[in-house]
Design a protein around this motif. Sequence first.
Motif, PDB file in Angstrom:
ATOM      1  N   PHE A   1      45.657  -7.144  17.424  1.00  0.00           N
ATOM      2  CA  PHE A   1      45.300  -7.799  16.176  1.00  0.00           C
ATOM      3  C   PHE A   1      44.520  -9.072  16.488  1.00  0.00           C
ATOM      4  CE2 PHE A   1      46.507 -10.372  12.328  1.00  0.00           C
ATOM      5  CZ  PHE A   1      45.723  -9.648  11.453  1.00  0.00           C
ATOM      6  N   ARG A   2      43.732  -9.464  15.573  1.00  0.00           N
ATOM      7  CA  ARG A   2      42.883 -10.639  15.802  1.00  0.00           C
ATOM      8  C   ARG A   2      43.692 -11.900  15.992  1.00  0.00           C
ATOM      9  NH1 ARG A   2      42.823 -13.879  11.416  1.00  0.00           N
ATOM     10  NH2 ARG A   2      43.561 -12.974   9.458  1.00  0.00           N
ATOM     11  N   ASN A   3      44.824 -11.957  15.369  1.00  0.00           N
ATOM     12  CA  ASN A   3      45.649 -13.151  15.486  1.00  0.00           C
ATOM     13  C   ASN A   3      46.945 -12.787  16.181  1.00  0.00           C
ATOM     14  OD1 ASN A   3      47.244 -15.360  15.225  1.00  0.00           O
ATOM     15  ND2 ASN A   3      46.982 -15.589  13.007  1.00  0.00           N
ATOM     16  N   GLN A   4      47.082 -13.226  17.378  1.00  0.00           N
ATOM     17  CA  GLN A   4      48.274 -12.880  18.145  1.00  0.00           C
ATOM     18  C   GLN A   4      49.448 -13.780  17.821  1.00  0.00           C
ATOM     19  OE1 GLN A   4      48.473 -10.251  20.589  1.00  0.00           O
ATOM     20  NE2 GLN A   4      46.662  -9.652  19.413  1.00  0.00           N
ATOM     21  N   ARG A   5      49.225 -14.691  16.927  1.00  0.00           N
ATOM     22  CA  ARG A   5      50.306 -15.651  16.652  1.00  0.00           C
ATOM     23  C   ARG A   5      50.929 -15.518  15.276  1.00  0.00           C
ATOM     24  NH1 ARG A   5      47.602 -21.180  19.058  1.00  0.00           N
ATOM     25  NH2 ARG A   5      47.292 -20.409  21.196  1.00  0.00           N
ATOM     26  N   ILE A   6      50.776 -14.453  14.705  1.00  0.00           N
ATOM     27  CA  ILE A   6      51.355 -14.316  13.368  1.00  0.00           C
ATOM     28  C   ILE A   6      52.870 -14.443  13.452  1.00  0.00           C
ATOM     29  CG2 ILE A   6      49.502 -12.842  12.549  1.00  0.00           C
ATOM     30  CD1 ILE A   6      51.374 -10.469  12.953  1.00  0.00           C
ATOM     31  N   THR A   7      53.422 -15.002  12.442  1.00  0.00           N
ATOM     32  CA  THR A   7      54.872 -15.189  12.430  1.00  0.00           C
ATOM     33  C   THR A   7      55.559 -14.195  11.511  1.00  0.00           C
ATOM     34  OG1 THR A   7      54.635 -16.782  10.658  1.00  0.00           O
ATOM     35  CG2 THR A   7      54.642 -17.634  12.924  1.00  0.00           C
ATOM     36  N   SER A   8      54.772 -13.523  10.781  1.00  0.00           N
ATOM     37  CA  SER A   8      55.360 -12.521   9.898  1.00  0.00           C
ATOM     38  C   SER A   8      54.441 -11.306   9.932  1.00  0.00           C
ATOM     39  CB  SER A   8      55.467 -13.054   8.479  1.00  0.00           C
ATOM     40  OG  SER A   8      54.189 -13.371   7.980  1.00  0.00           O
ATOM     41  N   PRO A   9      54.975 -10.215   9.607  1.00  0.00           N
ATOM     42  CA  PRO A   9      54.193  -8.976   9.649  1.00  0.00           C
ATOM     43  C   PRO A   9      52.931  -9.082   8.799  1.00  0.00           C
ATOM     44  CG  PRO A   9      56.495  -8.496   9.356  1.00  0.00           C
ATOM     45  CD  PRO A   9      56.354  -9.989   9.199  1.00  0.00           C
ATOM     46  N   VAL A  10      51.915  -8.504   9.280  1.00  0.00           N
ATOM     47  CA  VAL A  10      50.651  -8.511   8.548  1.00  0.00           C
ATOM     48  C   VAL A  10      50.252  -7.063   8.311  1.00  0.00           C
ATOM     49  CG1 VAL A  10      48.215  -9.062   8.632  1.00  0.00           C
ATOM     50  CG2 VAL A  10      49.899 -10.659   9.560  1.00  0.00           C
ATOM     51  N   GLN A  11      49.988  -6.815   7.102  1.00  0.00           N
ATOM     52  CA  GLN A  11      49.624  -5.445   6.810  1.00  0.00           C
ATOM     53  C   GLN A  11      48.122  -5.269   6.837  1.00  0.00           C
ATOM     54  OE1 GLN A  11      50.671  -3.707   2.950  1.00  0.00           O
ATOM     55  NE2 GLN A  11      51.543  -2.051   4.166  1.00  0.00           N
ATOM     56  N   VAL A  12      47.693  -4.266   7.486  1.00  0.00           N
ATOM     57  CA  VAL A  12      46.263  -3.976   7.564  1.00  0.00           C
ATOM     58  C   VAL A  12      46.082  -2.512   7.184  1.00  0.00           C
ATOM     59  CG1 VAL A  12      45.908  -5.684   9.364  1.00  0.00           C
ATOM     60  CG2 VAL A  12      46.384  -3.301   9.974  1.00  0.00           C
ATOM     61  N   ASN A  13      44.898  -2.058   7.343  1.00  0.00           N
ATOM     62  CA  ASN A  13      44.634  -0.662   7.038  1.00  0.00           C
ATOM     63  C   ASN A  13      43.844  -0.052   8.173  1.00  0.00           C
ATOM     64  OD1 ASN A  13      44.136  -2.164   4.060  1.00  0.00           O
ATOM     65  ND2 ASN A  13      45.531  -0.444   4.107  1.00  0.00           N
ATOM     66  N   PHE A  14      43.837   1.204   8.185  1.00  0.00           N
ATOM     67  CA  PHE A  14      42.942   1.870   9.132  1.00  0.00           C
ATOM     68  C   PHE A  14      42.482   3.141   8.458  1.00  0.00           C
ATOM     69  CE2 PHE A  14      46.916   4.027  10.289  1.00  0.00           C
ATOM     70  CZ  PHE A  14      46.497   5.342  10.411  1.00  0.00           C
ATOM     71  N   TYR A  15      41.353   3.570   8.866  1.00  0.00           N
ATOM     72  CA  TYR A  15      40.850   4.808   8.273  1.00  0.00           C
ATOM     73  C   TYR A  15      40.109   5.590   9.333  1.00  0.00           C
ATOM     74  CZ  TYR A  15      36.509   2.107   8.117  1.00  0.00           C
ATOM     75  OH  TYR A  15      35.416   1.347   8.448  1.00  0.00           O
ATOM     76  N   VAL A  16      39.963   6.833   9.068  1.00  0.00           N
ATOM     77  CA  VAL A  16      39.237   7.698  10.000  1.00  0.00           C
ATOM     78  C   VAL A  16      37.854   7.883   9.404  1.00  0.00           C
ATOM     79  CG1 VAL A  16      39.087   9.998  11.004  1.00  0.00           C
ATOM     80  CG2 VAL A  16      41.321   8.885  10.713  1.00  0.00           C
ATOM     81  N   CYS A  17      36.863   7.765  10.242  1.00  0.00           N
ATOM     82  CA  CYS A  17      35.494   7.855   9.764  1.00  0.00           C
ATOM     83  C   CYS A  17      34.728   8.939  10.509  1.00  0.00           C
ATOM     84  CB  CYS A  17      34.820   6.495   9.948  1.00  0.00           C
ATOM     85  SG  CYS A  17      33.114   6.437   9.416  1.00  0.00           S
ATOM     86  N   ASN A  18      34.197   9.844   9.741  1.00  0.00           N
ATOM     87  CA  ASN A  18      33.400  10.918  10.342  1.00  0.00           C
ATOM     88  C   ASN A  18      31.921  10.639  10.191  1.00  0.00           C
ATOM     89  OD1 ASN A  18      35.680  12.283  11.047  1.00  0.00           O
ATOM     90  ND2 ASN A  18      35.483  13.883   9.510  1.00  0.00           N
ATOM     91  N   GLY A  19      31.635   9.468   9.836  1.00  0.00           N
ATOM     92  CA  GLY A  19      30.241   9.152   9.611  1.00  0.00           C
ATOM     93  C   GLY A  19      30.101   8.395   8.321  1.00  0.00           C
ATOM     94  N   LYS A  20      28.938   8.019   8.077  1.00  0.00           N
ATOM     95  CA  LYS A  20      28.703   7.233   6.882  1.00  0.00           C
ATOM     96  C   LYS A  20      29.225   7.982   5.666  1.00  0.00           C
ATOM     97  CE  LYS A  20      24.989   4.898   4.446  1.00  0.00           C
ATOM     98  NZ  LYS A  20      23.522   4.696   4.402  1.00  0.00           N
ATOM     99  N   ARG A  21      29.877   7.308   4.878  1.00  0.00           N
ATOM    100  CA  ARG A  21      30.399   7.870   3.633  1.00  0.00           C
ATOM    101  C   ARG A  21      31.424   8.961   3.823  1.00  0.00           C
ATOM    102  NH1 ARG A  21      25.967   7.673  -1.060  1.00  0.00           N
ATOM    103  NH2 ARG A  21      24.920   5.786  -0.407  1.00  0.00           N
ATOM    104  N   LYS A  22      31.820   9.106   4.982  1.00  0.00           N
ATOM    105  CA  LYS A  22      32.841  10.133   5.199  1.00  0.00           C
ATOM    106  C   LYS A  22      34.056   9.485   5.826  1.00  0.00           C
ATOM    107  CE  LYS A  22      29.728  14.079   5.605  1.00  0.00           C
ATOM    108  NZ  LYS A  22      29.276  15.202   6.452  1.00  0.00           N
TER     109      LYS A  22
END
Length: 927
Positions: free
Chosen positions: A651-672
């Motif tokens: 994660f970009r911030n290794q010093r977080i003190t509480s859980p940070v929720q992010v997202n991830f997605y799978v990309c097969n290409g633009k718009r996909k």
Amino acid sequence: MSAPGEEPEFDFDFLFEFNQSDDAGCGAKEHYNYAPANVCAGLPLGMAISSLSTPCHGLQSSNPVISIDPSASHPSGYGEHSDNSNSGYYLTPTVRPNGPPALESPRIEITSYLGMHSNNNQFFHSTEVEEAIPNNKRTPSTATLNLPNADSYRDPTCLSPASSLSSRSCNSEASSFESNYSFPYTSPQTSPWQSPCVSPKTTDPEDGYQRGMVTCTILGSPRHSPNTSPRTSVTEENWLTAHNSRPSSPCNKRKYSLNGRQTSYSPHHSPTPSPQNSPRVSVTDETWLGNTNQYTSSAIVAAINALTTDGTIDMNDGIPIKTRKTTIDHTPSMALKLEPMGDDHGTISPTADLSPEEYANFQHIRKGNLCDQYLSVPQHPYQWAKPKNISPASYMSPSLPALDWQLPSHSGPYELRIEVQPKSHHRAHYETEGSRGAVKASTGGHPIVQLHGYLESEPLTVQLFIGTADDRLLRPHAFYQVHRITGKTVSTTSHEIILSNTKVLEIPLLPENNMRAIIDCAGILKLRNSDIELRKGETDIGRKNTRVRLVFRVHIPQPNGRTLSLQVSSNPIECSQRSAQELPLVEKQSIDSFPVVGGKKIIVSGHNFLQDSKVVFVEKAPDGHHIWEMEAKTDREMFKSNSLVVEIPPFRNQRITSPVQVNFYVCNGKRKRSQCQLFTYLPANVPIIKTEPSDDYEPAQTCGPANHGLNPLAKPYYGQQIMMPPDPGSCLVAGFPTSCHQRSGAMSSSTTSSPKLHDLSPSAYNKCITNPSHSQLGLLQPLGGVSAIQEVPRSLVVHPSSPDQSSHVMLQPQVSQHLSSSCSLGYQQTLYPNSPSSPVPSITQESTFVPSSSPTRTSTLGQQEHQPQMVHRNESPTSPPLSLPELHKDSNDNLAPIPVTIKREPEELDQLYLDDGKCSTAVEICI
DNA sequence: CCGCTGGAATTACCG
DNA sequence: GACGGTAATTCCAGC
């Protein structure tokens, strides 16, 4: 906003009355409503309506809420009304929004009715309508349901304008449906309602006649269908054919529809539909806004007025500009289309036909719309009919929660669970196509739902409808309808009814089968975007809004006479041919959370993965902006079309003190891109359970809205934030971690629906958002007004009207639904306000029915889908200013740029739905 | 002949 | 207003 307490009280009154005395109570209340409605009519549309509507919403919303609270919250009335259409009908919102060009006023009325109709209609159908309106044959709910249903999906409003001409489907269907529905129902209902409001408005007898005519015709077809029970589709077809329009090529339709739509929608639909549409309705931001404010004012009166007026108002309002135009152009047609509305109105005329009695019926119906429907159902030969009869109280008296209400999946000993999930892809069929069969399970069979903890001998009925799968709160999907499948291959009996423009399949749950039902009788019908979007109240965009969820509901009669309503939704189902073939779909991930250091490999399972698929982790600001993006390393060697092995990036911030929720997605290409999945980064020092992927769920889930859990952390934030406005508690609930995230997203999306809302309480919304974000990310981001607004509005909405209840109730339910839902919650709330129906109801009802239940909701786990859904384009708009760093690498970024703020735009939809960017929202929340 | 599909051509919509 | 790309809808054909 009057004091929350006050409103609630009113609501309660209503609720109680309704609940207790189904008909009588309802009638009385309705009367009130009506009266108000009338009043509204009399009043300047804008003013009166708004105020009224607001109240209504509030009421409704409150109802829901109220319902939750046994004591007060339940302005059951609302909830009850909310049932659906009613709330919607309250339309007040609609009315409000639109405002009310004098000209339209008449039409408006109609619209509202429509909404009413749908709910009421059904009831009416069964009961008086038929009699009253012999001509029409309003077949009981059923008949109407069938054909109309389809229409109902769409807004009746549409009908009038658009439908008349080209937009067959839209108008015809949607509108027609509604109208149809409404007609039957409407007429009766309408009459009553209208009597007060409508009649005046419906100045045009002719319209009424036409409507009536339409209705009749419609009814006929519908009825047939109903009778035929078999297939709605058939009926629909009939309708279509009848309408001619539909058959017509889409193109034409659309064009027309546009016109029509405008006409149709506007108005009311939003309003009316509101309940149903509510979500969508919310769309009518303006209206809502007005509403919200209104709520504040005299809640009760307003509510009442709203109710009555809504319909009418809706017409005017809803239809607004576009509609008007259309109307103008197509006035005649409009009228026809309106008829549906008119039905109501028309009903009016019919009503006239019907006579006072009918009106009375309507009233009854209104209150007990749901109930009525249920009741009607029993009438049918189907097994479940008995159940309904058996537990009339549950079905009838307590108004059932509106379809857009969020309900828990379990309460006390009961739990409604999806034992077998449907496949993630199911190509929906258009009306112009033949059925594409029933939704299947990934395992090859069919989805299975089961009610656990029910030990009574009385059979019950499980309701199934197609719900949304976006970040926002779960609500009936505007562009998809459940399609009843019959035939040799179908072993499960089912009955189709229409509630608030939403087709609902009722399937018996028998004790002998362990209260388990195999859903092999449900297909999915795709409605033309053009048809739906034209609806007056419709705010959602159809483009790229191709994901749905199967939503199951069961209403369990309680010893105390109340009804406990549980709801569970399936995993998201991609319904477009193309999307199903091309878009990557993430169904599951081995780990939901991990320390910020990353490095662990997780398995992402789903569909349509490519060897060069990319997995991108994204942290979104409340506004939707991408604060951080990182492409995860994927193990190409381990690649499979249905699974990917990816390494969690640090994660970009290794010093977080509480859980940070992010997202991830799978990309097969633009718009996909796949929908965003939730992932939670845990503080580095936190002992992690790295290893177990599966385990991970815990943390993640918690945070993740998706499932049940909220992040513990998140919750607080959200809760607080969210809560702030109206009902903290509720908000919180809703807000939950996920919710927040989602909210933003959802919000955004919702925004569309509830643009107005934004106005309402942007600040509040912001608060919610900000807070959450703060907590974790520390980003505050002033959300663009939009997102925040949306949320706010919602909350506001709820609050105002029935601040307390609604919010609370709502939240919980929402929560229960899903994380995503949580986000949606906010929406819903807003929605509710907007559209009477939606608001609070669900919760309320539950609470109403089963006070205790509400808590349980939270449990509603299931529905995970939410997560994925979350995309919140809308949010993006908000963000603009935010300082947050943006990383938009992705095109998707739309999010950020989009200034969604107020209204709903197609983009929003995209966002919401699948689009890539949307996820951002969630992030915010989490944080 | 009908329902269910899978595929793909058209058409619509958006940027 | 044309152009290209994408998504939605309609058609076809096979089982």
